[in-house]
Design a protein around this motif. Structure first.
Motif, PDB file in Angstrom:
ATOM      1  N   LEU A  94     -45.913 -20.550   1.916  1.00 45.33           N
ATOM      2  CA  LEU A  94     -45.394 -20.098   0.635  1.00 45.33           C
ATOM      3  C   LEU A  94     -45.397 -18.576   0.641  1.00 45.33           C
ATOM      4  CD1 LEU A  94     -44.568 -21.350  -2.167  1.00 45.33           C
ATOM      5  CD2 LEU A  94     -46.902 -20.833  -2.913  1.00 45.33           C
ATOM      6  N   THR A  95     -44.222 -17.984   0.411  1.00 43.32           N
ATOM      7  CA  THR A  95     -44.100 -16.528   0.370  1.00 43.32           C
ATOM      8  C   THR A  95     -43.888 -16.078  -1.064  1.00 43.32           C
ATOM      9  OG1 THR A  95     -43.093 -16.528   2.575  1.00 43.32           O
ATOM     10  CG2 THR A  95     -42.849 -14.523   1.269  1.00 43.32           C
ATOM     11  N   ASN A 108     -50.387 -19.832   4.176  1.00 38.41           N
ATOM     12  CA  ASN A 108     -50.178 -21.002   5.026  1.00 38.41           C
ATOM     13  C   ASN A 108     -51.323 -21.970   4.777  1.00 38.41           C
ATOM     14  OD1 ASN A 108     -47.821 -20.141   6.594  1.00 38.41           O
ATOM     15  ND2 ASN A 108     -49.204 -18.608   7.453  1.00 38.41           N
ATOM     16  N   THR A 109     -51.010 -23.269   4.764  1.00 41.72           N
ATOM     17  CA  THR A 109     -52.070 -24.248   4.530  1.00 41.72           C
ATOM     18  C   THR A 109     -51.695 -25.582   5.143  1.00 41.72           C
ATOM     19  OG1 THR A 109     -53.564 -25.151   2.842  1.00 41.72           O
ATOM     20  CG2 THR A 109     -51.210 -25.130   2.315  1.00 41.72           C
ATOM     21  N   ASN A 110     -52.693 -26.445   5.248  1.00 37.13           N
ATOM     22  CA  ASN A 110     -52.498 -27.790   5.779  1.00 37.13           C
ATOM     23  C   ASN A 110     -52.441 -28.786   4.623  1.00 37.13           C
ATOM     24  OD1 ASN A 110     -54.209 -30.455   6.713  1.00 37.13           O
ATOM     25  ND2 ASN A 110     -52.766 -29.772   8.263  1.00 37.13           N
ATOM     26  N   LEU A 111     -51.494 -29.720   4.687  1.00 36.02           N
ATOM     27  CA  LEU A 111     -51.339 -30.727   3.637  1.00 36.02           C
ATOM     28  C   LEU A 111     -51.819 -32.106   4.077  1.00 36.02           C
ATOM     29  CD1 LEU A 111     -47.674 -29.863   2.542  1.00 36.02           C
ATOM     30  CD2 LEU A 111     -49.803 -28.923   1.612  1.00 36.02           C
ATOM     31  N   ILE A 186     -56.727 -22.527   4.783  1.00 38.43           N
ATOM     32  CA  ILE A 186     -55.870 -21.680   3.966  1.00 38.43           C
ATOM     33  C   ILE A 186     -55.840 -20.310   4.646  1.00 38.43           C
ATOM     34  CG2 ILE A 186     -57.717 -20.920   2.406  1.00 38.43           C
ATOM     35  CD1 ILE A 186     -54.182 -21.724   1.203  1.00 38.43           C
ATOM     36  N   GLU A 187     -54.652 -19.797   4.866  1.00 41.39           N
ATOM     37  CA  GLU A 187     -54.491 -18.486   5.495  1.00 41.39           C
ATOM     38  C   GLU A 187     -53.721 -17.580   4.545  1.00 41.39           C
ATOM     39  OE1 GLU A 187     -53.188 -16.720   9.832  1.00 41.39           O
ATOM     40  OE2 GLU A 187     -51.972 -18.316   8.961  1.00 41.39           O
ATOM     41  N   TYR A 188     -54.173 -16.347   4.419  1.00 40.41           N
ATOM     42  CA  TYR A 188     -53.599 -15.374   3.484  1.00 40.41           C
ATOM     43  C   TYR A 188     -53.174 -14.130   4.241  1.00 40.41           C
ATOM     44  CZ  TYR A 188     -53.980 -11.542  -0.010  1.00 40.41           C
ATOM     45  OH  TYR A 188     -53.774 -10.424  -0.800  1.00 40.41           O
ATOM     46  N   LYS A 189     -51.953 -13.667   3.961  1.00 41.10           N
ATOM     47  CA  LYS A 189     -51.480 -12.405   4.521  1.00 41.10           C
ATOM     48  C   LYS A 189     -50.804 -11.609   3.398  1.00 41.10           C
ATOM     49  CE  LYS A 189     -50.533 -14.367   9.112  1.00 41.10           C
ATOM     50  NZ  LYS A 189     -49.508 -14.552  10.163  1.00 41.10           N
ATOM     51  N   ARG A 190     -51.079 -10.330   3.368  1.00 41.04           N
ATOM     52  CA  ARG A 190     -50.433  -9.466   2.380  1.00 41.04           C
ATOM     53  C   ARG A 190     -49.991  -8.167   3.052  1.00 41.04           C
ATOM     54  NH1 ARG A 190     -52.696  -7.481  -3.581  1.00 41.04           N
ATOM     55  NH2 ARG A 190     -50.922  -6.148  -4.104  1.00 41.04           N
TER      56      ARG A 190
END
Length: 235
Positions: A94-95, A108-111, A186-190
């Motif tokens: 999700l951007t 980014n995440t796993n469902l 859960i992965e976060y990038k900014r």
């Protein structure tokens, strides 16, 4: 695979609404269904203040965050060095963009349902030491809380100077963080880009109060975010 992309402009913000309900899945729900419902739940142009998927609930950092890209994919999980498929996954990205600051966030995440047999074969990017130098990035700060084979928990802030196609020099500030237990993650990038004079140096820019304050705030937010997720998930 279905992918929706950012429209010609962020005028969609004007007609977007705020997504408030958490996205949850049934215990035996298929991966295809999970991917389809993710794509239905998150719509380009919607405003987002909280990202809530299953038990993971993340209050976003301060900003006017609007969904600009939605994607799901279904990677096979194979044994290291072989082709045997251990399990099938369902991942999503999700951007988000802030039209006020032009900052961009990527989650980014796993469902898919958790698979306790899975362990890591390599370190995720936020946990790696020294990566990014080939693209001009320098690590500003890094916190590695766990780099075990079954859990990775890390945050890193990085900086670089880059000249855009318009000839303008930009100071780019990047934050990456991950909370990951056996591929349930859960992965976060900014990314933030700031125009600066062409003769600027990183050392000088990093001493500016607004730059140092932003990086410190991002590090603190990311640490708190992944700590909260780990607590929510019981990791």
């Amino acid at each position: 695979m279905k992918k929706t992309t950012l429209m010609a402009s962020l005028l969609l913000v004007l007609c977007g609404h705020t997504l408030a309900e958490p996205l949850t899945f049934g215990l035996f729900e298929s991966n295809d269904s999970r991917r389809a419902r993710f794509e239905q739940a998150f719509v380009i142009g919607d405003s987002l203040r909280t990202l809530a998927i299953g038990k993971k609930a993340i209050v976003l950092p301060e900003g006017n965050w609007v969904i600009s890209d939605v994607e799901t994919y279904a990677p096979d999980v194979t044994e290291e060095g072989g082709s045997q498929v251990l399990s099938y996954s369902a991942d999503a990205s999700l951007t988000l963009q802030d039209p006020d600051s032009s900052d961009q966030i990527l989650f980014n995440t796993n469902l898919a349902p958790q698979n306790p047999r899975i362990s890591f074969t390599q370190l995720a990017e936020p946990c790696q030491l020294g990566s990014g130098a080939d693209k001009g990035w320098e690590t500003h700060q890094q916190q590695r809380d766990s780099v075990r084979e079954n859990r990775q928990s890390c945050v890193r802030t990085m900086v670089r100077l880059r000249t855009g196609k318009d000839g303008q020099t930009y100071l780019q500030l990047k934050t990456t963080a991950i909370e990951n237990w056996r591929l349930d993650y859960i992965e976060y990038k900014r990314l933030r880009s700031m125009p600066v004079p062409a003769d600027s140096t990183l050392d000088t820019l990093l001493k500016q109060p607004q730059v140092s304050a932003y990086l410190a705030k991002e590090l603190a937010w990311s640490v708190e975010m992944k700590t909260t997720v780990a607590r929510q998930m019981g990791w």
